[in-house]
Write a protein that holds these residues in place. Structure first.
Motif, PDB file in Angstrom:
ATOM      1  N   ALA A  86      31.975   6.582  50.685  1.00 18.28           N
ATOM      2  CA  ALA A  86      31.177   5.503  51.125  1.00 18.28           C
ATOM      3  C   ALA A  86      29.739   5.844  51.488  1.00 18.28           C
ATOM      4  O   ALA A  86      28.948   5.106  51.944  1.00 18.28           O
ATOM      5  N   GLY A  87      29.347   7.287  51.087  1.00 21.54           N
ATOM      6  CA  GLY A  87      28.013   7.366  51.271  1.00 21.54           C
ATOM      7  C   GLY A  87      27.650   7.923  52.686  1.00 21.54           C
ATOM      8  O   GLY A  87      26.595   7.536  53.087  1.00 21.54           O
ATOM      9  N   ARG A  88      28.794   8.185  53.631  1.00 23.06           N
ATOM     10  CA  ARG A  88      28.360   8.461  54.925  1.00 23.06           C
ATOM     11  C   ARG A  88      28.672   9.822  55.469  1.00 23.06           C
ATOM     12  O   ARG A  88      29.447  10.056  56.428  1.00 23.06           O
ATOM     13  N   PRO A  89      28.188  10.699  54.896  1.00 19.16           N
ATOM     14  CA  PRO A  89      28.146  12.246  55.256  1.00 19.16           C
ATOM     15  C   PRO A  89      27.805  12.482  56.789  1.00 19.16           C
ATOM     16  O   PRO A  89      28.117  13.601  57.230  1.00 19.16           O
ATOM     17  N   ASP A  90      27.007  11.672  57.305  1.00 19.68           N
ATOM     18  CA  ASP A  90      26.360  11.755  58.635  1.00 19.68           C
ATOM     19  C   ASP A  90      27.680  11.759  59.591  1.00 19.68           C
ATOM     20  O   ASP A  90      27.696  12.132  60.716  1.00 19.68           O
ATOM     21  N   LEU A  91      28.849  11.021  59.180  1.00 17.44           N
ATOM     22  CA  LEU A  91      29.802  11.138  59.957  1.00 17.44           C
ATOM     23  C   LEU A  91      30.476  12.286  60.202  1.00 17.44           C
ATOM     24  O   LEU A  91      31.345  12.455  61.285  1.00 17.44           O
ATOM     25  N   PHE A  92      30.071  13.513  59.409  1.00 15.44           N
ATOM     26  CA  PHE A  92      30.632  14.748  59.733  1.00 15.44           C
ATOM     27  C   PHE A  92      29.896  15.617  60.549  1.00 15.44           C
ATOM     28  O   PHE A  92      30.081  16.989  60.794  1.00 15.44           O
ATOM     29  N   HIS A  93      29.084  14.763  61.496  1.00 18.66           N
ATOM     30  CA  HIS A  93      28.184  15.739  62.321  1.00 18.66           C
ATOM     31  C   HIS A  93      28.980  16.467  63.310  1.00 18.66           C
ATOM     32  O   HIS A  93      28.631  17.578  64.028  1.00 18.66           O
ATOM     33  N   ASN A  94      30.212  15.898  63.979  1.00 20.30           N
ATOM     34  CA  ASN A  94      31.074  16.918  64.815  1.00 20.30           C
ATOM     35  C   ASN A  94      31.987  17.567  64.023  1.00 20.30           C
ATOM     36  O   ASN A  94      31.816  17.740  62.802  1.00 20.30           O
ATOM     37  N   ASP A  95      32.886  18.131  64.862  1.00 21.41           N
ATOM     38  CA  ASP A  95      33.828  18.907  64.008  1.00 21.41           C
ATOM     39  C   ASP A  95      34.627  18.118  62.989  1.00 21.41           C
ATOM     40  O   ASP A  95      35.406  17.367  63.393  1.00 21.41           O
ATOM     41  N   PRO A  96      34.432  18.308  61.692  1.00 17.39           N
ATOM     42  CA  PRO A  96      35.118  17.242  60.730  1.00 17.39           C
ATOM     43  C   PRO A  96      36.606  17.540  60.505  1.00 17.39           C
ATOM     44  O   PRO A  96      37.126  16.744  60.054  1.00 17.39           O
ATOM     45  N   GLU A  97      36.793  18.641  60.833  1.00 17.09           N
ATOM     46  CA  GLU A  97      38.362  18.718  60.890  1.00 17.09           C
ATOM     47  C   GLU A  97      39.208  18.215  62.085  1.00 17.09           C
ATOM     48  O   GLU A  97      40.425  17.935  61.975  1.00 17.09           O
ATOM     49  N   ASP A  98      38.656  17.779  62.988  1.00 12.08           N
ATOM     50  CA  ASP A  98      38.891  17.168  64.085  1.00 12.08           C
ATOM     51  C   ASP A  98      39.144  15.499  63.739  1.00 12.08           C
ATOM     52  O   ASP A  98      38.347  14.696  63.821  1.00 12.08           O
ATOM     53  N   LEU A  99      40.513  15.292  63.007  1.00 11.14           N
ATOM     54  CA  LEU A  99      40.676  14.177  62.404  1.00 11.14           C
ATOM     55  C   LEU A  99      40.332  12.800  63.187  1.00 11.14           C
ATOM     56  O   LEU A  99      40.107  11.732  62.580  1.00 11.14           O
ATOM     57  N   GLY A 100      40.978  12.931  64.399  1.00 13.81           N
ATOM     58  CA  GLY A 100      40.973  11.547  65.090  1.00 13.81           C
ATOM     59  C   GLY A 100      39.562  10.972  65.173  1.00 13.81           C
ATOM     60  O   GLY A 100      39.377   9.917  65.076  1.00 13.81           O
ATOM     61  N   PRO A 101      38.480  11.897  65.751  1.00  8.99           N
ATOM     62  CA  PRO A 101      37.286  11.222  65.809  1.00  8.99           C
ATOM     63  C   PRO A 101      36.601  10.841  64.487  1.00  8.99           C
ATOM     64  O   PRO A 101      35.906   9.768  64.394  1.00  8.99           O
ATOM     65  N   LEU A 102      37.007  11.512  63.345  1.00 12.87           N
ATOM     66  CA  LEU A 102      36.557  11.141  62.168  1.00 12.87           C
ATOM     67  C   LEU A 102      37.011   9.835  61.692  1.00 12.87           C
ATOM     68  O   LEU A 102      36.298   9.118  61.106  1.00 12.87           O
TER      69      LEU A 102
END
Length: 828
Positions: free
Chosen positions: A279-295
Motif C-alpha cells: 500500500a506504500g505506507r512504510p510510515d506505519l512502521f514508525h512504532n515497534d512494527p512487531e507489536d501487531l495490534g497497533p500496526l
C-alpha cells in the motif's frame, strides 16, 4: 574514504580497516591489510580476514572492462565478531591485476566495538553505497578513527515502495522467515537470490524497516556470497550463479529469480507487513512494527484492506487499549472494522464478520462502554449480537451500556424467539451456544426462566458423560468445567441451583462416573452453604491411600448423617470401592459395626457387604468373622443359599481352633453339596475345601476325617487336598520333621480301594511328594521316621519299608490301592 566518516558519538570512535588484494609483481602475493587503525586488536584482524575477502561469481568474465567491473556484485556485509563487536564492510572488485584473474578487490571496513552503533542510530544497511566508502586505502596507511556517517538514500520511501510492489507476492513469506531468524539465532539463515546485489540490499532494507529497531541493529547480513553455505550472517545474498542451497529448514531460500511462492502465509504479522508495503505506507512502521495490534489498527485507519486474522488482532488490541485511544481514532477503527455502514438485522450472512473476527469485535464492543457515541457502539452491538444469534455465530458477552434503550428494546423484540429456541436446542452442546444465548437473554431481559431446569439437566449430563471418554488405561482424565459454565454458575443463581440439583441426582445414581467427570472441575460448591451431599462427595479428590479414611472423609464432606439420609452411605461406599471393587473382610465388618444393619438396609448396601464375603479371595483372613457378623445382623433376610454359604465361611474360621468340633469333612460336604437347588458360590466352596485340606495336612489327621475324605468322592475337595499336599508348606515340613513324614505316609497309604479318586490322589502324593522327600532324608532321619511308624503299629513300619525298597513302588502302590495280582495281570 576520508578518515572521519563512521562511528558512534558516545565513547571512543571506532577504527577503520582496509583490506586489499596485493598488486601483481609485489613481494607479498594475496590479500592483506593495507591500512589498520591503531585501535584494532590483533585477534580481530585474524577473524576479519575470513570476512573481508571477495570471490567473484563463477560466470563473471575473466578480463572485465570498466563497465563490466561496475556490474560485479558488491559485498556489503555486517558481521558479528567473537568479542561481541560488529564489522561493517564494503568489498568491490577493482580489476584483474593480481595473477591475471578478476580477483583484485578492495575492502573498506569499520569496526564497531561491542555495545556501540553508528551515529544518530543510523542502521548499518542505510550506509549502502554511501559516498564515504573508499575505493582504496589511505596513501599513508594510517586511517584515523571515525565519528560521523553519511547514509545513502536506500531507506527512502520513494526508493523502496516500487521495489516492494515489484516483489509483492514474495513479501509475506520473506517477512515470516525474517521474524523467525531475527528472534532466534538457531533458527537458520535466510538466503535471498537476486540478479543484482543491489536488490539484495533492498531486501535487507525492507527487513530493517519491519523489524523492531533493536533487532534491526543486530541483524547480520551480506549482499553477496559465492557460496551461501560458508556465510555466517543471518541474511545472505546470492546470485543465480552462486552455489545452490536447499530450502531444508536451516536455509530458508527465497529465489526471486524463480517461480512465485504458492499458498498463503499463516504468519499474521508477516502478511500484514506485506500489505502495508504494497500500500506504500512504510510510515506505519514508525512504532515497534512487531507489536501487531497497533500496526493492524493503523493499517485499518489508513484504509488498508486486511485479512480477517489481522482484523481480529486489531479489534482485540483496541479492546485492551480503549481507555487510552482517542475518540476519533476509535471511531475510525470501528468504521474500518465494520466495513462501512452497520448492517441491519436482515443483512445476508455473507456480509457478517467471520467467527474469529466476530469474537474480537464482540470483545471490542464490550470495552467501548461510553467511549464512543451511541451512533457507533449501538450499531456495532446490533451487528455483532444479531449475527451471532441469527447466523449461529459465537455469541458475544455484551454490556447493557453498549446499547441505547432503543437498540436494547429492538434487539429484545427481534431476538427473543431465536434466543429461547437456541437455549432449548438439543443439537448444540449445552455448555456452548445455549449457555451463551442465556447470557444474551439476560442482557436483553428476555424471560427464559422456564428453560432453566431442562438446560441444567443437559449441562449436568454433559459434564458427567465426559467420563465415558476416559482413557482405556484407567487414568482419570483432566476434565475441568468449561469457563463459560463456571461464569454462569457464579453469576446466575437460578441456573446454579438447578445445575447443582441435577448433578446431585446424577451423582447419587452413578457416583463413580460423576466423580471421574467432576473431580477437579472447579465447581464453586462453596457458593451454596448446604445441600447437594452426593455432588459434594463426588467433587472431593482422593486424599488418602487408606480406604476407610477416605470413606469417613466423604461422609464428613457430605454434611449429612447417613442415619438421617442413608443414600449418602451408598454413594460414599460406591466412591470408595468403585468399579466392582469390594471391601476386605475386616473393612466390611467395621462398616457393619459402625453404621448398623438398619442403616445398611435403608441404604441398600447390605448386598455389598454380603458380596464382599461371598466373592472374597481365599487369603482374606477377615472373611470368617464377617460371615459371623452377617449371619447375626441379617438373620431373617438371608435366603437358604446365602445362609449356607455364610455358615460355611464361618466354619472355615473355626478349623484349627478349639471350637472346630468333629466331623469337619462331613460338615463341609453337607454345606457345599446339600443345597443342590441353590448351591453355594464356587469361591466359597473353593475357600472351604482349601481350608479343610490345610487342616487335614496340619498333623496326623483323625482317622474318621481321613476316611470321610477318602469315601467322599468329591473331586473339588480331593483336588484341593492334592494341591495342598504339593504345596511348599508341606514340602518344607517334610524336610524339617521326620514325624511329619510318618504322618503323611500313614495318611496317604490309608484306606486303599475306598474310592478311585482317593486312590489316584494319595498314590500321586506318595510318588510325587513323599518319595522325593524320603530319598532326601539322612540315615538318622529315616530311622526317626521308622521309629514313629513302629509306634503307630498296624504294620505301618513294614509297609513303609516295603514301599521304600527300590523297585517296589509300583507293586506296593497296587496293593495299597486294593488292586490284587489278578487285577494287575488279567490273563493269569
Amino acid at each position: 574514504m576520508a578518515g572521519q566518516e563512521f562511528g558512534h558519538r558516545e565513547g571512543p570512535a571506532p577504527a577503520q580497516l582496509h583490506y586489499t588484494s596485493a598488486p601483481s609483481g609485489s613481494e607479498d602475493s594475496g590479500p592483506r591489510f593495507t591500512a589498520v587503525g591503531a585501535e584494532v586488536p590483533p585477534g580481530v584482524l585474524r577473524e576479519a580476514e575470513r570476512l573481508l575477502g571477495y570471490e567473484p561469481p563463477p560466470d563473471s568474465p575473466q578480463q572485465p572492462d570498466a563497465e563490466q567491473l561496475k556490474r560485479f556484485p558488491r559485498v556489503f556485509g555486517f558481521s558479528e565478531l567473537a568479542d561481541g563487536g560488529r564489522l561493517l564492510s564494503r568489498s568491490v572488485c577493482t580489476g584483474t591485476d593480481w595473477a591475471g584473474g578478476p580477483v583484485s578487490f578492495h575492502t573498506h571496513a569499520v569496526l564497531l566495538p561491542a555495545g556501540t552503533r553508528l551515529p544518530d542510530g543510523v542502521l548499518p544497511i542505510s550506509t549502502w553505497e554511501s559516498p564515504r566508502w573508499a575505493e582504496s586505502a589511505p596513501p599513508d596507511g594510517r586511517p584515523g578513527p571515525v565519528d560521523r556517517v553519511e547514509p545513502s538514500g536506500l531507506l527512502r520511501k520513494e526508493a523502496l515502495v516500487p521495489f516492494a510492489v515489484s516483489r509483492a507476492e514474495r513479501l509475506a513469506a520473506f517477512f515470516a522467515d525474517l521474524r523467525a531468524v531475527a528472534a532466534d539465532p538457531g533458527a537458520g539463515q535466510i538466503v535471498v537470490v537476486e540478479q543484482d546485489s543491489a536488490d539484495v540490499a533492498r531486501w535487507i532494507a525492507l527487513a530493517c524497516t519491519v523489524l523492531p529497531r533493536e533487532q534491526a541493529h543486530r541483524l547480520t547480513f551480506t549482499t553477496y556470497t559465492r557460496d551461501p553455505r560458508q556465510a555466517r550472517q543471518q541474511l545472505v545474498g546470492a546470485l543465480p550463479s552462486s552455489e545452490p542451497v536447499t530450502d531444508d529448514g536451516h536455509y530458508r531460500v527465497h529465489n526471486c529469480t524463480g517461480r512465485q511462492p504458492s499458498g498463503p502465509v499463516t504468519d499474521t504479522w508477516a502478511e500484514l507487513c506485506a500489505r502495508v508495503w504494497r500500500a506504500g505506507r512504510p510510515d506505519l512502521f514508525h512504532n515497534d512494527p512487531e507489536d501487531l495490534g497497533p500496526l493492524a489498527v493503523s493499517a485499518l485507519v489508513a484504509g488498508i484492506d486486511l485479512r480477517t486474522d489481522a482484523r481480529a488482532v486489531a479489534a482485540s488490541w483496541a479492546a485492551e487499549q480503549v481507555d487510552v485511544l482517542p475518540d476519533d481514532r476509535l471511531t475510525a477503527l470501528v468504521a474500518g472494522l465494520c466495513g462501512g455502514p452497520v448492517p441491519h438485522l436482515g443483512s445476508p450472512s455473507e456480509t457478517l464478520p467471520g467467527e474469529a473476527e466476530q469474537v474480537a469485535l464482540a470483545a471490542l464492543l464490550a470495552r467501548l462502554d461510553g467511549r464512543v457515541t451511541a451512533a457507533v457502539s449501538a450499531p456495532l452491538a446490533a451487528r455483532v449480537l444479531a449475527s451471532a444469534v441469527l447466523a449461529h455465530g459465537p455469541v458475544p458477552a455484551l454490556r447493557a451500556g453498549s446499547l441505547t434503550s432503543r437498540a436494547h428494546d429492538g434487539l429484545a423484540r427481534d431476538l427473543a424467539p431465536a434466543l429461547r429456541a437456541g437455549i432449548a436446542d438439543r443439537a448444540e452442546p449445552a455448555a456452548g451456544r445455549p449457555l451463551a444465548l442465556l447470557r444474551a437473554a439476560d442482557l436483553l431481559d428476555v424471560d427464559c426462566q422456564d428453560e432453566l431446569p431442562e438446560l441444567a439437566e443437559r449441562l449436568a449430563r454433559e459434564l458427567v458423560n465426559t467420563s465415558a471418554a476416559s482413557p482405556s488405561n484407567g487414568e482419570t482424565p483432566a476434565v475441568g468445567c468449561p469457563p463459560a459454565l463456571l461464569d454462569a454458575v457464579h453469576t446466575h443463581p437460578g441456573l446454579r441451583v438447578a445445575l447443582f440439583g441435577s448433578l446431585d441426582t446424577l451423582a447419587a445414581a452413578e457416583p463413580a462416573s460423576a466423580a471421574r467427570a467432576l473431580q477437579g472441575s472447579g465447581l464453586p460448591l462453596d457458593l451454596q452453604q448446604s445441600g447437594f451431599p452426593h455432588l459434594r462427595m463426588c467433587v472431593t479428590p482422593d486424599g488418602s491411600d487408606d480406604r476407610l479414611d477416605r470413606f469417613h472423609g466423604l461422609l464428613r464432606t457430605a454434611g449429612v448423617s447417613p442415619h438421617a439420609d442413608p443414600t449418602v452411605l451408598r454413594t460414599a461406599l460406591r466412591l470408595t470401592w468403585p468399579g466392582g471393587e469390594l471391601p476386605t473382610g475386616a473393612e466390611a465388618s467395621l462398616l457393619l459395626k459402625e453404621l448398623g444393619s438398619d442403616t445398611h438396609r435403608a441404604a441398600g448396601t447390605r448386598e455389598l457387604l454380603i458380596e464382599a464375603a461371598l466373592a472374597a479371595p481365599p487369603d482374606d483372613p477377615g472373611i470368617p468373622a464377617l460371615a459371623t457378623d452377617l449371619l447375626r445382623c441379617f438373620t431373617t433376610e438371608l435366603g437358604p443359599g446365602r445362609r449356607t454359604a455364610l455358615l460355611l465361611l464361618e466354619f472355615t474360621g473355626r478349623l484349627g481352633t478349639g471350637s472346630e468340633g468333629e466331623e469337619w469333612v462331613g460338615r463341609v460336604l453337607d454345606l457345599t453339596t446339600g443345597a443342590v437347588a441353590d448351591p453355594v458360590p464356587d469361591t466359597v466352596a473353593e475357600r472351604a475345601f482349601q481350608a479343610l485340606a490345610a487342616r487335614l495336612l496340619e498333623g496326623a489327621a483323625p482317622e474318621n476325617e481321613l476316611y470321610s475324605l477318602a469315601r467322599s468322592g468329591e473331586p473339588r475337595l480331593l483336588a484341593a487336598y492334592e494341591r495342598a499336599g504339593r504345596s511348599e508348606r508341606v514340602a518344607d515340613r517334610l524336610r524339617a520333621g521326620p514325624a511329619y513324614v510318618a504322618d503323611r505316609f500313614c495318611d496317604w497309604s490309608a484306606f486303599p480301594g475306598t474310592y478311585p479318586g482317593w486312590d489316584e490322589t494319595r498314590t500321586a502324593l506318595l510318588a510325587k511328594v513323599l518319595r522325593p522327600a524320603v530319598r532326601a532324608l539322612s540315615v538318622r532321619e529315616r530311622g526317626e521316621v521308622e521309629a514313629a511308624l513302629d509306634r503307630s503299629g498296624r504294620g505301618k513300619l513294614d509297609a513303609f519299608r516295603a514301599w521304600n525298597r527300590p523297585g517296589t513302588l509300583g507293586r506296593l502302590a497296587g496293593r495299597l490301592s486294593g488292586r490284587g495280582r489278578r487285577a494287575e495281570h488279567p490273563g493269569l
